[in-house]
Scaffold this motif. Structure first.
Motif, short mmCIF file in Angstrom:
data_model
loop_
_atom_site.label_atom_id
_atom_site.label_comp_id
_atom_site.label_asym_id
_atom_site.label_seq_id
_atom_site.Cartn_x
_atom_site.Cartn_y
_atom_site.Cartn_z
N ARG A 87 -51.32 27.21 31.70
CA ARG A 87 -50.80 27.20 30.33
C ARG A 87 -51.96 26.91 29.39
O ARG A 87 -52.76 26.01 29.66
CB ARG A 87 -49.70 26.17 30.18
CG ARG A 87 -48.49 26.58 31.00
CD ARG A 87 -47.34 25.65 30.85
NE ARG A 87 -46.24 26.16 31.66
CZ ARG A 87 -44.99 25.93 31.39
NH1 ARG A 87 -44.66 25.17 30.38
NH2 ARG A 87 -44.05 26.44 32.16
N TYR A 89 -53.32 26.07 25.50
CA TYR A 89 -52.93 25.41 24.25
C TYR A 89 -54.07 25.50 23.25
O TYR A 89 -55.24 25.52 23.61
CB TYR A 89 -52.61 23.93 24.51
CG TYR A 89 -51.49 23.71 25.48
CD1 TYR A 89 -50.18 23.57 25.02
CD2 TYR A 89 -51.72 23.66 26.84
CE1 TYR A 89 -49.13 23.37 25.91
CE2 TYR A 89 -50.68 23.46 27.74
CZ TYR A 89 -49.39 23.32 27.27
OH TYR A 89 -48.37 23.13 28.16
N ASP A 95 -49.42 19.74 23.67
CA ASP A 95 -48.14 19.69 22.98
C ASP A 95 -47.54 21.10 22.90
O ASP A 95 -48.26 22.07 22.65
CB ASP A 95 -48.37 19.12 21.57
CG ASP A 95 -47.08 18.88 20.83
OD1 ASP A 95 -46.48 19.87 20.37
OD2 ASP A 95 -46.68 17.71 20.72
N LEU A 96 -46.25 21.21 23.08
CA LEU A 96 -45.59 22.52 23.04
C LEU A 96 -45.75 23.22 21.69
O LEU A 96 -45.70 24.44 21.63
CB LEU A 96 -44.10 22.38 23.37
CG LEU A 96 -43.80 22.16 24.85
CD1 LEU A 96 -42.31 21.96 25.07
CD2 LEU A 96 -44.31 23.31 25.69
N ASN A 97 -45.96 22.46 20.63
CA ASN A 97 -46.18 23.07 19.31
C ASN A 97 -47.51 23.83 19.25
O ASN A 97 -47.72 24.63 18.36
CB ASN A 97 -46.16 22.01 18.21
CG ASN A 97 -44.78 21.41 18.04
OD1 ASN A 97 -43.78 22.08 18.29
ND2 ASN A 97 -44.72 20.17 17.63
N PHE A 99 -48.77 25.47 22.05
CA PHE A 99 -48.77 26.38 23.19
C PHE A 99 -49.07 27.80 22.72
O PHE A 99 -48.49 28.28 21.76
CB PHE A 99 -47.41 26.32 23.90
CG PHE A 99 -47.28 27.25 25.05
CD1 PHE A 99 -47.93 27.00 26.24
CD2 PHE A 99 -46.50 28.39 24.94
CE1 PHE A 99 -47.80 27.87 27.32
CE2 PHE A 99 -46.36 29.25 26.02
CZ PHE A 99 -47.02 28.99 27.20
N GLU A 119 -46.56 33.13 23.89
CA GLU A 119 -45.66 32.04 23.59
C GLU A 119 -44.31 32.49 23.05
O GLU A 119 -43.32 31.82 23.25
CB GLU A 119 -46.31 31.06 22.62
CG GLU A 119 -46.98 31.71 21.44
CD GLU A 119 -46.23 31.58 20.14
OE1 GLU A 119 -45.21 30.89 20.09
OE2 GLU A 119 -46.68 32.18 19.17
#
Length: 193
Positions: A87, A89, A95-97, A99, A119
Motif C-alpha cells: 500500500r 501513501y 493514514d487512510l486519508n 492512501f 485509491e
C-alpha cells in the motif's frame, strides 16, 4: 512539445513531464541492513531516492526527492504472505486519508506480474494498471488497458552479485515517473524476499 497521451497522474503532476523520459535506477544493499535505490536522469541528476531496511519486518520504504523531503511511503501489508500486497501513501503517512494506491501480485504463480488498484477503485477484476514481467531477465512493462506506459530493462553486471543492480526505465510522456519507480521498487523488493 505537447503530448497526445492522457496524463497518468498517481503520485503527483510534478512527476509528469511532456516528453519521454529515460531514467536509471541503481539498487544498493549496504551491509545487509539497509537498501537504497537512487534514481537519476540521463545526465546523472538525482531525481528520487528510496530508503529502507533489508531485514525490516514492517517492509517500509520511503521515497524522497533530492532535498530529502518524503514523496511517498511504500508499506507491505502482510510481510509473511504469498500475495505480497503493498500500500502506497502520500508523504510518510500511513493514514487512510493519504492512501494513493495498492499493488498486489496478479497470481501466486506469476511472480513478476502485478495488478495496481487506485485509491478510488475497489479490487473487482483487473487492476487499473498491470505490470507484466519476465522473471529470467527482470525486464517488464507497465500497462494501462492495452497501452504500454513504461518499459523497464535490467543491466546484469558482476556488481549484481554484490547487491548493486542497475535498471533502465523508459517512461512515456505525461506519465508519473515517481509512480513507475515505486512499481520497480516493489518488484525488486518482492524478488529480494
Amino acid at each position: 512539445m505537447a503530448s497526445n497521451h492522457e496524463m497518468v497522474k498517481v503520485v503527483g503532476d510534478r512527476f509528469c513531464v511532456p516528453y519521454t523520459m529515460e531514467l536509471f535506477v541503481k539498487q544498493k544493499i549496504q551491509w545487509l541492513s539497509s537498501s537504497r535505490y537512487d534514481v537519476s536522469d540521463t545526465t546523472g541528476n538525482t531525481l528520487l531516492r528510496v530508503h529502507g531496511g533489508v531485514w525490516n519486518l514492517k517492509r517500509r520504504r520511503v521515497m524522497t526527492d533530492p532535498a530529502g523531503s518524503p514523496v511517498i511511503t511504500l508499506r507491505e501489508k502482510k510481510p509473511i504472505s504469498w500475495k505480497q500486497e503493498w500500500r502506497i501513501y502520500d508523504g510518510e503517512s500511513s493514514d487512510l486519508n493519504h492512501f494513493l494506491f495498492r499493488v498486489k501480485r496478479s497470481s501466486g504463480f506469476r511472480i513478476n506480474n502485478l495488478d495496481v488498484y487506485l485509491e478510488s477503485r475497489g479490487e473487482q477484476g483487473a487492476g487499473d494498471f498491470q505490470v507484466i514481467g519476465n522473471i529470467t531477465s527482470l525486464s517488464f512493462t507497465v500497462r494501462r488497458e492495452n497501452s504500454i506506459i513504461a518499459e523497464v530493462s535490467h543491466s546484469f553486471t558482476w556488481k549484481s552479485f554484490i547487491g548493486r543492480e542497475r535498471f533502465k526505465i523508459k517512461v512515456n510522456a505525461e506519465v508519473d515517473y515517481a509512480f513507475i519507480v515505486a512499481l520497480v521498487v516493489i518488484i525488486l523488493e518482492n524478488n529480494n524476499r
